[in-house]
Design an enzyme around this catalytic site. Structure first.
Site, PDB file in Angstrom:
ATOM      1  N   TYR A  66     -26.601 -50.019  32.379  1.00 35.57           N
ATOM      2  CA  TYR A  66     -26.712 -49.239  31.136  1.00 35.57           C
ATOM      3  C   TYR A  66     -26.137 -50.000  29.946  1.00 35.57           C
ATOM      4  CZ  TYR A  66     -27.026 -45.262  34.469  1.00 35.57           C
ATOM      5  OH  TYR A  66     -27.337 -44.404  35.497  1.00 35.57           O
ATOM      6  N   LEU A 118     -31.978 -32.274  34.486  1.00 30.86           N
ATOM      7  CA  LEU A 118     -32.730 -31.384  33.592  1.00 30.86           C
ATOM      8  C   LEU A 118     -34.156 -31.878  33.415  1.00 30.86           C
ATOM      9  CD1 LEU A 118     -29.957 -30.936  30.856  1.00 30.86           C
ATOM     10  CD2 LEU A 118     -30.542 -29.361  32.717  1.00 30.86           C
ATOM     11  N   SER A 153     -26.074 -35.635  27.490  1.00 34.39           N
ATOM     12  CA  SER A 153     -26.304 -35.183  26.124  1.00 34.39           C
ATOM     13  C   SER A 153     -25.254 -35.825  25.240  1.00 34.39           C
ATOM     14  CB  SER A 153     -26.203 -33.658  26.017  1.00 34.39           C
ATOM     15  OG  SER A 153     -26.436 -33.291  24.661  1.00 34.39           O
ATOM     16  N   ARG A 162     -24.473 -28.887  23.424  1.00 37.34           N
ATOM     17  CA  ARG A 162     -25.203 -28.981  24.695  1.00 37.34           C
ATOM     18  C   ARG A 162     -24.300 -29.516  25.803  1.00 37.34           C
ATOM     19  NH1 ARG A 162     -29.404 -29.726  20.956  1.00 37.34           N
ATOM     20  NH2 ARG A 162     -29.407 -32.007  20.958  1.00 37.34           N
ATOM     21  N   ASN A 208     -23.544 -27.452  29.256  1.00 38.46           N
ATOM     22  CA  ASN A 208     -23.851 -28.040  30.554  1.00 38.46           C
ATOM     23  C   ASN A 208     -22.654 -28.005  31.501  1.00 38.46           C
ATOM     24  OD1 ASN A 208     -26.321 -28.502  29.426  1.00 38.46           O
ATOM     25  ND2 ASN A 208     -26.089 -30.707  29.171  1.00 38.46           N
TER      26      ASN A 208
HETATM   27  P1  A2P Z   1     -29.737 -34.287  23.807  1.00 39.58           P
HETATM   28  O1  A2P Z   1     -29.014 -35.574  24.131  1.00 39.58           O
HETATM   29  O2  A2P Z   1     -30.318 -34.266  22.449  1.00 39.58           O
HETATM   30  O3  A2P Z   1     -28.892 -33.077  24.123  1.00 39.58           O
HETATM   31  P2  A2P Z   1     -31.424 -35.470  31.844  1.00 39.58           P
HETATM   32  O4  A2P Z   1     -29.943 -35.352  31.936  1.00 39.58           O
HETATM   33  O5  A2P Z   1     -32.175 -34.641  32.839  1.00 39.58           O
HETATM   34  O6  A2P Z   1     -31.886 -36.920  31.856  1.00 39.58           O
HETATM   35  O7  A2P Z   1     -31.861 -34.881  30.407  1.00 39.58           O
HETATM   36  C1  A2P Z   1     -31.395 -35.460  29.239  1.00 39.58           C
HETATM   37  C2  A2P Z   1     -32.190 -34.880  28.099  1.00 39.58           C
HETATM   38  O8  A2P Z   1     -32.017 -33.463  28.077  1.00 39.58           O
HETATM   39  C3  A2P Z   1     -31.769 -35.394  26.762  1.00 39.58           C
HETATM   40  O9  A2P Z   1     -32.947 -35.554  26.000  1.00 39.58           O
HETATM   41  C4  A2P Z   1     -30.896 -34.276  26.196  1.00 39.58           C
HETATM   42  O10 A2P Z   1     -31.029 -34.225  24.795  1.00 39.58           O
HETATM   43  C5  A2P Z   1     -31.515 -33.049  26.816  1.00 39.58           C
HETATM   44  N1  A2P Z   1     -30.505 -32.015  27.058  1.00 39.58           N
HETATM   45  C6  A2P Z   1     -29.280 -32.170  27.615  1.00 39.58           C
HETATM   46  N2  A2P Z   1     -28.642 -31.006  27.701  1.00 39.58           N
HETATM   47  C7  A2P Z   1     -29.474 -30.068  27.195  1.00 39.58           C
HETATM   48  C8  A2P Z   1     -29.378 -28.649  27.005  1.00 39.58           C
HETATM   49  N3  A2P Z   1     -28.276 -27.988  27.366  1.00 39.58           N
HETATM   50  N4  A2P Z   1     -30.436 -28.029  26.430  1.00 39.58           N
HETATM   51  C9  A2P Z   1     -31.535 -28.706  26.059  1.00 39.58           C
HETATM   52  N5  A2P Z   1     -31.686 -30.038  26.218  1.00 39.58           N
HETATM   53  C10 A2P Z   1     -30.672 -30.711  26.776  1.00 39.58           C
END
Ligand code: A2P
Length: 280
Positions: free
Chosen positions: A55, A195, A237, A242, A246
């Protein structure tokens, strides 16, 4: 407090390491954005952070932890190493030392083989070397990531039980064969992209209906579906609200019917990246 829900890791060379069920995923954040996101998360109560050599943000994650004012033993830190470090003990030890150097820290809580890279043919030896590193003070626990059941069975046959296997899991990609293989071997499953990377999953009725009934968000319903099955989740996030949402998934419960409805969303599709052909 929500961050005090843990799973216990057990496996070769590991005894009773406790890992918080919710950790912050950090890909693809880097630099100051990443430090800020991790600092915010630690302030909001996160005590588990997930990064990787690949990363290119271990430095930024380390900085946030160092500057948090928290004791090193209050934060559970995971990183993962690339295929160039597969092999014998000195290669793997060097991978750990280099990661710690980049982070400015003195030990890792969990160190994972990021991808099996079966073409390279070294993952069994690598897991053996990594397990040997537990107890040296460099790492508290070892594990694997992106190991399909076939890869897992190969290391199990060599007497190596990884405490944890981090794989892609979300309601549309439940990866039941992976979960079954892990569970049968006593391996804890951790879900990355829990997510579904924030896509169409969060618009579905299967999540939004229970969300409305319980006064929660669809993302919280998805994360609750994971943790109610004792699966570790690593949602990413950079947004404080958010991040907080989470982490806040331990004071409500989904009914059996809610769980089964979400289970029924599984497409049976494999992970986005196939560990037999993809790796780094
Ligand atoms: P953001 O960083 O703008 O919150 P994953 O963990 O499955 O890879 O998903 C990551 C994505 O999900 C990111 O685009 C993040 O956007 C978004 N995300 C993370 N938490 C939430 C939440 N509680 N509600 C909506 N979108 C979320």
């Amino acid at each position: 407090m929500s961050h005090q829900h843990h799973a216990t890791l057990n496996g070769t060379e590991v005894s009773d390491v406790r890992i918080p069920l919710v950790g912050l995923g950090t890909w693809p954040l880097t630099g100051a954005d990443c430090t800020k996101a991790v600092s915010q998360a630690l302030e909001s109560g996160y005590r588990h952070i997930d990064t990787a050599q690949n990363y290119a943000n271990e430095d930024a994650v380390g900085q946030a932890i160092r500057e948090s004012g928290l004791g090193r033993d209050e934060v559970f830190l995971t990183t993962k190493f690339n295929k160039e470090s597969h092999g014998g003990e000195s290669a793997v030890r060097q991978a750990a030392e280099r990661a710690l150097d980049r982070m400015g820290l003195d030990h890792l809580d969990l160190f994972l083989v990021h991808w099996p890279n079966p073409d390279q043919g070294l993952y069994v030896e690598t897991c053996n070397s990594l397990a040997e590193l537990v107890g040296t003070g460099l790492i508290r626990a070892w594990g694997v990531s992106n190991f399909k059941p076939g890869h897992l069975h190969k290391i199990l046959s060599a007497g190596l039980v990884p405490p944890i296997n981090q794989v892609q899991v979300d309601p549309l990609h439940a990866q039941r064969d992976h979960e079954r293989a892990n569970t049968e071997a006593g391996v804890v499953t951790a879900a990355y992209s829990p997510l579904g990377r924030g896509g169409e999953l969060l618009q579905s009725a299967e999540l939004s209906e229970p969300a409305e009934r319980l006064g929660r968000t669809p993302a919280q319903i998805a994360l609750r579906w994971h943790v109610q099955q004792n699966r570790i989740v690593l949602p990413r996030s950079a947004n404080t609200d958010r991040q907080r949402q989470n982490l806040d998934v331990f004071d409500f419960e989904l009914t059996k019917a809610d769980m089964e409805r979400i289970d029924s969303m599984d497409t049976g599709k494999g992970a986005r990246l196939d560990a037999d052909t993809f790796g780094h």
